[in-house]
Design an enzyme around this catalytic site. Structure first.
Site, PDB file in Angstrom:
ATOM      1  CD  GLU A 358      -2.618  -1.315   2.577  1.00  0.00           C
ATOM      2  OE1 GLU A 358      -3.787  -1.716   2.531  1.00  0.00           O
ATOM      3  OE2 GLU A 358      -2.037  -1.063   3.629  1.00  0.00           O
TER       4      GLU A 358
HETATM    5  C1  TNX Z   1      -4.407  -4.089   4.639  1.00  0.00           C
HETATM    6  S1  TNX Z   1      -2.818  -6.452   4.165  1.00  0.00           S
HETATM    7  C2  TNX Z   1      -3.134  -3.859   5.133  1.00  0.00           C
HETATM    8  C3  TNX Z   1      -2.959  -3.413   6.518  1.00  0.00           C
HETATM    9  C4  TNX Z   1      -4.272  -3.262   7.216  1.00  0.00           C
HETATM   10  C5  TNX Z   1      -5.196  -4.395   6.829  1.00  0.00           C
HETATM   11  C6  TNX Z   1      -6.489  -4.430   7.554  1.00  0.00           C
HETATM   12  C7  TNX Z   1      -1.711  -5.423   4.106  1.00  0.00           C
HETATM   13  C8  TNX Z   1      -0.448  -5.877   3.632  1.00  0.00           C
HETATM   14  N1  TNX Z   1      -1.979  -4.159   4.466  1.00  0.00           N
HETATM   15  O1  TNX Z   1      -2.218  -2.230   6.579  1.00  0.00           O
HETATM   16  O2  TNX Z   1      -4.024  -3.273   8.584  1.00  0.00           O
HETATM   17  O3  TNX Z   1      -5.449  -4.310   5.447  1.00  0.00           O
HETATM   18  O4  TNX Z   1      -7.188  -5.587   7.247  1.00  0.00           O
END
Ligand code: TNX
Length: 545
Positions: A358
């Site tokens: 992300e």
């Molecule tokens: C996505 S999964 C994220 C996290 C959040 C999560 C909540 C991932 C690699 N990144 O930063 O905490 O969703 O479900």
């Protein structure tokens, strides 16, 4: 996973001494037990003794033999016939596990120490095992006179110990002495994992959890043969590990968490203790420093890590994707070099997770340039990089592992990584994310990946989830517990259990041997074990608790 043929499997004969009419005489001070009669099988197993193989995760093969029922008594010795592969530690661990409930301080003796007939142990090499032992496997032979656990790796010994633990009545989980007969059903278990990497991720960045909580968490994971603990050590909301030379990370970056609580961090010493505690239970810690996004806590600690030198505000919300390290600044890489080399030094396990998810505030070309500089630091520090699947868009070195977390069954970058030989850890959010609600109506839990009930967590095949990522490319499976909405130890327990048991079986048991009805029945019998351990599990509907 390719089963490895071992020429020599070492054998630990663990529990000796047998049934001498319920006699639980304690050994004398020299560790020698009173002379024994010929061990007799325990004809009537106490009713609450699990049938052979009625455990989680289900073993590959279990063949019961009533004439071999074994009774654990105060005379039982745990005898180690090998060293160098974790056998001794697994033996001590078994003694620690059974002591509180049984009241037996079972001595761990070495081969050649105590050779009394009926209690001395067998040294067998692999040729005497009827078949080859695949990697991480073990064989458990339970007879009236002894229980023999054969393995050729620490992983195998620890797994065998956990099997034995679950073959004892649930009372063994009590933390006070229970005066009773301790039977184990006779027979043979031949068992090995489907995947060598069976992992659980705990996010201690969104909410911080003290070392004591993490240690209890480790105890609980280990009983289901989870052998890796991934610690998410940094995020926008908090930096959780001391780094020498960068004191503001813990003075400033650690002082926040979601919701405005006090946060916290581990000193290097505390982190080492957690890692050692995990290793003592057969668990390898996989540390994660998330980058180049998810870095607000670092950026508020050291404004020089921001491109414009600005000083962002601390963040205690739950949004993602707004922070980035400065990609073209040498200071960024001086910082990461210190972080990576110190964490590598503190962590004996082979992996170092670099996040990479992300990174919406980092441009695509910047992202690639960033990891081209960072990945060699990881491999140079002797570690195998792991990253969330977004980093698969970068040219990865061969040992790098990609962790897939989305819910879609197509992901071309990850498929391409698998095709070029990189291993994949499977943690699709709609199956393995333990921060999701169990059911749509639940008051707690995230829901972006949909509700994940126990059956959903159980009924999937990690080698058939993602197009182009088959059995040979799957490194293993991991559950993830993100803690934006998880504030207490009891929250952790409710979100983990009983979905963790489902994922543990997904990672261990051959796909063709897995079936919901059988799992559901075995899961129901775990309730008493969880109660005795004080685990605040979710009493999922659809299971006959
Ligand atoms: C996505 S999964 C994220 C996290 C959040 C999560 C909540 C991932 C690699 N990144 O930063 O905490 O969703 O479900």
């Amino acid at each position: 996973m390719m089963p490895l043929v071992r020429s020599l499997a070492v054998v630990v004969t663990l529990l000796l001494a047998g049934c001498t009419g319920g006699d639980d005489a304690q050994p004398d001070e020299t560790g020698t037990a009173p002379t024994q009669e010929q061990p007799m099988p325990l004809e009537e197993l106490p009713e609450d003794t699990p049938a052979l193989g009625e455990i989680i995760p289900a073993p590959v093969r279990a063949a019961g033999d009533e004439s071999g029922n074994f009774e654990l008594t105060g005379q039982t010795r745990i005898r180690v016939d090998s060293d160098g592969s974790g056998a001794r530690r697994a033996a001590e661990y078994l003694a620690e596990l059974v002591e509180p409930a049984t009241g037996f301080a079972l001595p761990v003796v070495d081969d050649g120490g105590d050779a009394e007939p009926g209690r001395a142990i067998v040294l067998r090499d692999g040729d005497e095992l009827p078949e080859e032992l695949p990697e991480g496997g073990y064989v458990l032979d339970i007879t009236a006179g002894e229980v023999a656990l054969a393995a050729d790796s620490a992983d195998g010994f620890f797994s065998g110990v956990q099997t034995l633990r679950q073959q004892l009545p649930a009372d063994v989980e009590a933390n006070e002495r229970v005066d009773r007969t301790w039977g184990i059903a006779g027979g043979r278990i031949v068992d090995h994992p489907r995947f060598g990497y069976r992992s659980a991720m705990l996010d201690i960045a969104r909410h911080f959890f003290e070392p004591e909580v993490v240690k209890r968490h480790i105890d609980r994971l280990a009983q289901y043969k989870i052998n890796h603990l991934h610690l998410h050590l940094s995020d926008d909301q908090g930096w959780r590990i001391e780094i020498e030379g960068w004191p503001k990370l813990t003075e400033i970056g650690a002082a926040t968490e979601v919701g405005g609580g006090p946060g916290g961090y581990y000193t290097q010493e505390e982190y080492r203790e957690i890692v050692a505690y995990a290793a003592d239970r057969g668990i390898t810690v996989v540390p994660e420093i998330d980058m180049p996004g998810h870095t607000n806590a670092a950026l508020i600690s050291y404004p020089e890590l921001n491109c414009d030198g600005s000083n962002p505000e601390p963040y205690t919300g739950t949004h993602v994707g707004f922070s980035s390290l400065c990609i073209d600044s040498d200071r960024t890489y001086e910082f990461l070099n210190d972080v990576i080399s110190q964490i590598a030094e503190l962590t004996p396990g082979p992996y170092l997770h670099v996040g990479g998810d992300e990174a919406e505030a980092t441009g695509e070309a910047d992202y690639a340039r960033f990891f081209e500089r960072v990945l060699p630091m990881v491999t140079g520090a002797g570690k195998r990089p792991v990253g969330w699947h977004e980093y698969g868009q970068v040219d990865l070195p061969e040992p790098a592992i990609v962790q897939y977390w989305r819910i879609e069954s197509e992901h071309p970058d990850t498929t391409a990584s698998a095709e070029s030989g990189n291993s994949i850890i499977m943690s699709p959010a709609n199956k393995s994310y333990l921060d999701m609600k169990y059911n749509d109506g639940d008051p707690w839990g995230n829901d972006w990946a949909g509700a994940v009930d126990v059956r959903t967590a159980y009924e999937w095949d990690p080698a058939r989830f993602l197009t182009g990522v088959g059995e040979a490319s799957v490194h293993g499976v991991e559950t993830a517990l993100w803690t934006e909405l998880v504030e207490s130890e009891s929250d952790i327990e409710r979100m983990m259990f009983p979905r963790l048991q489902a994922l543990a079986e997904v990672g261990w048991t051959p796909q063709q041997d897995r079936d919901w009805e059988s799992f559901q029945r075995r899961l129901a019998t775990q309730a008493e074990r969880m109660d005795k351990q004080g685990i605040d599990y979710h009493p999922t509907p659809g299971v006959n608790w």
